[in-house]
Scaffold this motif. Sequence first.
Motif, PDB file in Angstrom:
ATOM      1  N   GLN A 306       0.723  -1.124  -0.010  1.00 57.10           N
ATOM      2  CA  GLN A 306       0.014  -0.093   0.051  1.00 57.10           C
ATOM      3  C   GLN A 306       0.896   1.357   0.059  1.00 57.10           C
ATOM      4  OE1 GLN A 306      -2.997  -0.068   2.922  1.00 57.10           O
ATOM      5  NE2 GLN A 306      -2.845  -2.435   3.124  1.00 57.10           N
ATOM      6  N   LEU A 307       2.058   1.242   0.226  1.00 60.45           N
ATOM      7  CA  LEU A 307       2.889   2.283   0.695  1.00 60.45           C
ATOM      8  C   LEU A 307       3.589   2.751  -0.832  1.00 60.45           C
ATOM      9  CD1 LEU A 307       5.162   1.015   3.551  1.00 60.45           C
ATOM     10  CD2 LEU A 307       3.007   2.550   3.479  1.00 60.45           C
ATOM     11  N   ASP A 308       3.503   4.141  -0.803  1.00 61.24           N
ATOM     12  CA  ASP A 308       4.329   4.858  -2.098  1.00 61.24           C
ATOM     13  C   ASP A 308       5.619   4.946  -1.854  1.00 61.24           C
ATOM     14  OD1 ASP A 308       4.936   6.721  -3.875  1.00 61.24           O
ATOM     15  OD2 ASP A 308       3.552   8.485  -3.227  1.00 61.24           O
ATOM     16  N   ALA A 309       6.405   4.483  -2.789  1.00 62.01           N
ATOM     17  CA  ALA A 309       8.046   4.478  -2.584  1.00 62.01           C
ATOM     18  C   ALA A 309       8.569   5.299  -3.795  1.00 62.01           C
ATOM     19  CB  ALA A 309       8.418   2.916  -2.954  1.00 62.01           C
ATOM     20  N   GLY A 310       7.617   6.563  -4.151  1.00 64.43           N
ATOM     21  CA  GLY A 310       8.362   7.281  -5.133  1.00 64.43           C
ATOM     22  C   GLY A 310       8.240   8.744  -4.933  1.00 64.43           C
ATOM     23  N   SER A 311       7.178   9.107  -4.190  1.00 62.39           N
ATOM     24  CA  SER A 311       6.960  10.495  -4.067  1.00 62.39           C
ATOM     25  C   SER A 311       7.985  11.317  -3.376  1.00 62.39           C
ATOM     26  CB  SER A 311       5.521  10.677  -3.630  1.00 62.39           C
ATOM     27  OG  SER A 311       4.468  10.119  -4.250  1.00 62.39           O
ATOM     28  N   TRP A 312       8.346  10.675  -2.284  1.00 59.12           N
ATOM     29  CA  TRP A 312       9.521  11.160  -1.476  1.00 59.12           C
ATOM     30  C   TRP A 312      10.742  11.807  -2.351  1.00 59.12           C
ATOM     31  CZ3 TRP A 312      14.698   9.566  -1.458  1.00 59.12           C
ATOM     32  CH2 TRP A 312      14.869   8.503  -1.836  1.00 59.12           C
ATOM     33  N   PHE A 313      11.053  10.931  -3.461  1.00 64.52           N
ATOM     34  CA  PHE A 313      12.228  11.303  -4.589  1.00 64.52           C
ATOM     35  C   PHE A 313      11.962  12.358  -4.971  1.00 64.52           C
ATOM     36  CE2 PHE A 313      14.375  10.650  -8.676  1.00 64.52           C
ATOM     37  CZ  PHE A 313      15.593  10.558  -8.256  1.00 64.52           C
ATOM     38  N   LEU A 314      10.709  12.918  -5.476  1.00 62.15           N
ATOM     39  CA  LEU A 314      10.451  14.225  -5.796  1.00 62.15           C
ATOM     40  C   LEU A 314      10.259  15.555  -4.755  1.00 62.15           C
ATOM     41  CD1 LEU A 314       7.638  13.143  -8.698  1.00 62.15           C
ATOM     42  CD2 LEU A 314      10.073  13.529  -8.783  1.00 62.15           C
ATOM     43  N   GLU A 315       9.751  15.066  -3.980  1.00 65.43           N
ATOM     44  CA  GLU A 315       9.635  16.101  -2.655  1.00 65.43           C
ATOM     45  C   GLU A 315      11.166  16.378  -2.043  1.00 65.43           C
ATOM     46  OE1 GLU A 315       6.860  14.043  -0.206  1.00 65.43           O
ATOM     47  OE2 GLU A 315       5.227  14.223  -1.437  1.00 65.43           O
ATOM     48  N   ARG A 316      11.906  15.423  -1.621  1.00 64.68           N
ATOM     49  CA  ARG A 316      13.068  15.787  -0.838  1.00 64.68           C
ATOM     50  C   ARG A 316      14.379  15.918  -1.924  1.00 64.68           C
ATOM     51  NH1 ARG A 316      11.734  10.776   3.377  1.00 64.68           N
ATOM     52  NH2 ARG A 316      10.111  11.986   4.605  1.00 64.68           N
ATOM     53  N   ARG A 317      14.297  15.444  -3.051  1.00 64.09           N
ATOM     54  CA  ARG A 317      15.242  15.536  -4.078  1.00 64.09           C
ATOM     55  C   ARG A 317      16.655  15.397  -3.435  1.00 64.09           C
ATOM     56  NH1 ARG A 317      13.902  21.537  -6.551  1.00 64.09           N
ATOM     57  NH2 ARG A 317      11.594  21.079  -7.278  1.00 64.09           N
ATOM     58  N   PRO A 318      16.970  13.989  -3.301  1.00 60.34           N
ATOM     59  CA  PRO A 318      18.071  13.457  -2.571  1.00 60.34           C
ATOM     60  C   PRO A 318      19.390  13.779  -3.387  1.00 60.34           C
ATOM     61  CG  PRO A 318      16.931  11.822  -3.223  1.00 60.34           C
ATOM     62  CD  PRO A 318      15.965  12.927  -3.432  1.00 60.34           C
ATOM     63  N   PHE A 319      19.136  14.108  -4.678  1.00 59.00           N
ATOM     64  CA  PHE A 319      20.324  14.328  -5.539  1.00 59.00           C
ATOM     65  C   PHE A 319      19.909  15.634  -6.728  1.00 59.00           C
ATOM     66  CE2 PHE A 319      20.896  10.010  -4.659  1.00 59.00           C
ATOM     67  CZ  PHE A 319      22.179   9.849  -4.313  1.00 59.00           C
ATOM     68  N   PRO A 320      20.737  16.521  -6.878  1.00 55.37           N
ATOM     69  CA  PRO A 320      20.563  17.721  -7.896  1.00 55.37           C
ATOM     70  C   PRO A 320      19.864  17.206  -9.097  1.00 55.37           C
ATOM     71  CG  PRO A 320      22.750  17.718  -6.783  1.00 55.37           C
ATOM     72  CD  PRO A 320      22.070  16.458  -6.463  1.00 55.37           C
ATOM     73  N   THR A 321      20.102  15.949  -9.516  1.00 55.48           N
ATOM     74  CA  THR A 321      19.786  15.548 -10.930  1.00 55.48           C
ATOM     75  C   THR A 321      18.250  15.370 -10.969  1.00 55.48           C
ATOM     76  OG1 THR A 321      20.077  13.214 -10.150  1.00 55.48           O
ATOM     77  CG2 THR A 321      21.814  14.268 -11.669  1.00 55.48           C
TER      78      THR A 321
END
Length: 541
Positions: A306-321
Amino acid sequence: MADPPGSCRPCATCLLCLYSCQWITAKKEKRKGLRTTKCDCSWFLFLFCVFLFTLVWLYFAIIILNDFHNFNEFIFKQRKLWLDWSLVLLIATAVLITYSAVLLVLALCLQLCGLPLKLHWLHKTLLILTALVVAAAFTGLGIKWAEEWRSARISLQATGPFLHIGIVGGMTLLAWPLASFIYVTRNTGLKVFLLLVYCVVMIALYLAPLGITSPCIMEENQLPPKPALVGHRGAPMLAPENTLMSLHKAVDCDVQVFETDVMVSADRVPFLMHDEELTRTTNVQAVFPERAALNSTAFNWTDLEQLDAGSWFLERRPFPTVQSLSDDDRKEATKQRIPSLEQVLKAAKQSNISIMFDLRPENHSDYQSFVNATLEVILQSGIPLQQVLWLPDGFREQVKQRAPGVQQVYGRKRLQNEKEPLLHVNLPYQDMSSEEIRQYRQDNISVNLYVVNQPWLFSVLWCSGVSSVTTNACQVLKEMKHPIWLLPSSTYLMIWIVVDCASFLAILWAFLLLKKCSQRRRPVESETDVLLTKINSLMQE
């Protein structure tokens, strides 16, 4: 002390103002009889040392950028706060180095103009604070991140020849203010001391290449093959880590191995997850707020799905890319879920990519059942066993018996009395020297080093002959067709000789030219002093 030329007086006044924080014209300075005292010289020496100190820290800051994502993850685990601390580090370092560099340039210009070095107390205070901040940074680095000292030593293999040229050039330029000071001061002991120190330093620099070693000083035909790329949790700069999207992006980067971490759910379903908690890479706090702090293994697979494992990537931007992702990639990232090991093995089989993984947490009381559940999924998936690289040390013998085709990868160096020869090792890049890498390569032992993100580090390891590297930046290393630099030993010897000879001639020219200038200035100064004395006596009469 001589006045600066008329056209230079406004500039000299500005220099005095910036350095001394007082609006003092050259004429006022002469009337007051301001001269550079021993205390002023001591503060100039302190300024020079602080500049060098911050310059060394700038070098360290650039080097540790390769591993800074680990620091960001560490801070998140401790404070639950995500921030790209590398930007904070670089901005703070840039401010410190710029401030000390500007002051040093001002001091050198004042010295060349023959003006006193009266450093203001505000600058003195800020210089002391700068030194304390940099010292605290080095201390923290040594206590919490000691392996970065080894990273710095490795970096010298990439930068040593060029640092040598830069330092020789800097010390050569320093000959001008040094010669100006020597010809102005009347303290013979100080002159001898400064000249002696300067000569010793320059001789040491001229001979420094005798101690500089780099695997990239070799002939072109001796260059080993380019290391294979292992995607660290896939392609985490292009997609959310440990997801199917990340695996597919890694395949697009010509990655040969997908490196990941496996955990086992409460109902014995192996799935991909690095952290023991789900808070960093999923929306578990929104879906299961009461259970967000629980270990990942405490959740059933139906809950994990049930968990979203992708939106955090766009919100926190772990890398400048992340900022440069296309709209399609952003939409795909938001659709990512935690993948099961079965799904990943199926995708790896279709893409013909190997998979290497750790099984976490190794200190779990039911770890053997984790191993059994993982092995069952591997054997049932139909993936060729040679495409599976097994990292966990726990129950390794059991794994060998049940799945003899699985490649065993060891997270240690070989022992002297090794019962069974190692074929694959996986180690931090700081743990192996260039000589050890070459020896392992000669003995047909595959060496994978992690985590390698910067081109300079990849170049050094390439020249050393490493088999593969684990990286976050597969899209960058993929484009490298050649190490950043490669020099035949004869070419490096020629550069060394030319640089040293050019430096020696420039220093000699600086001292001879300033000696002539000082000899011409002395008669003029004496005539001016006599004229001023006569004018003062007439005015008094």
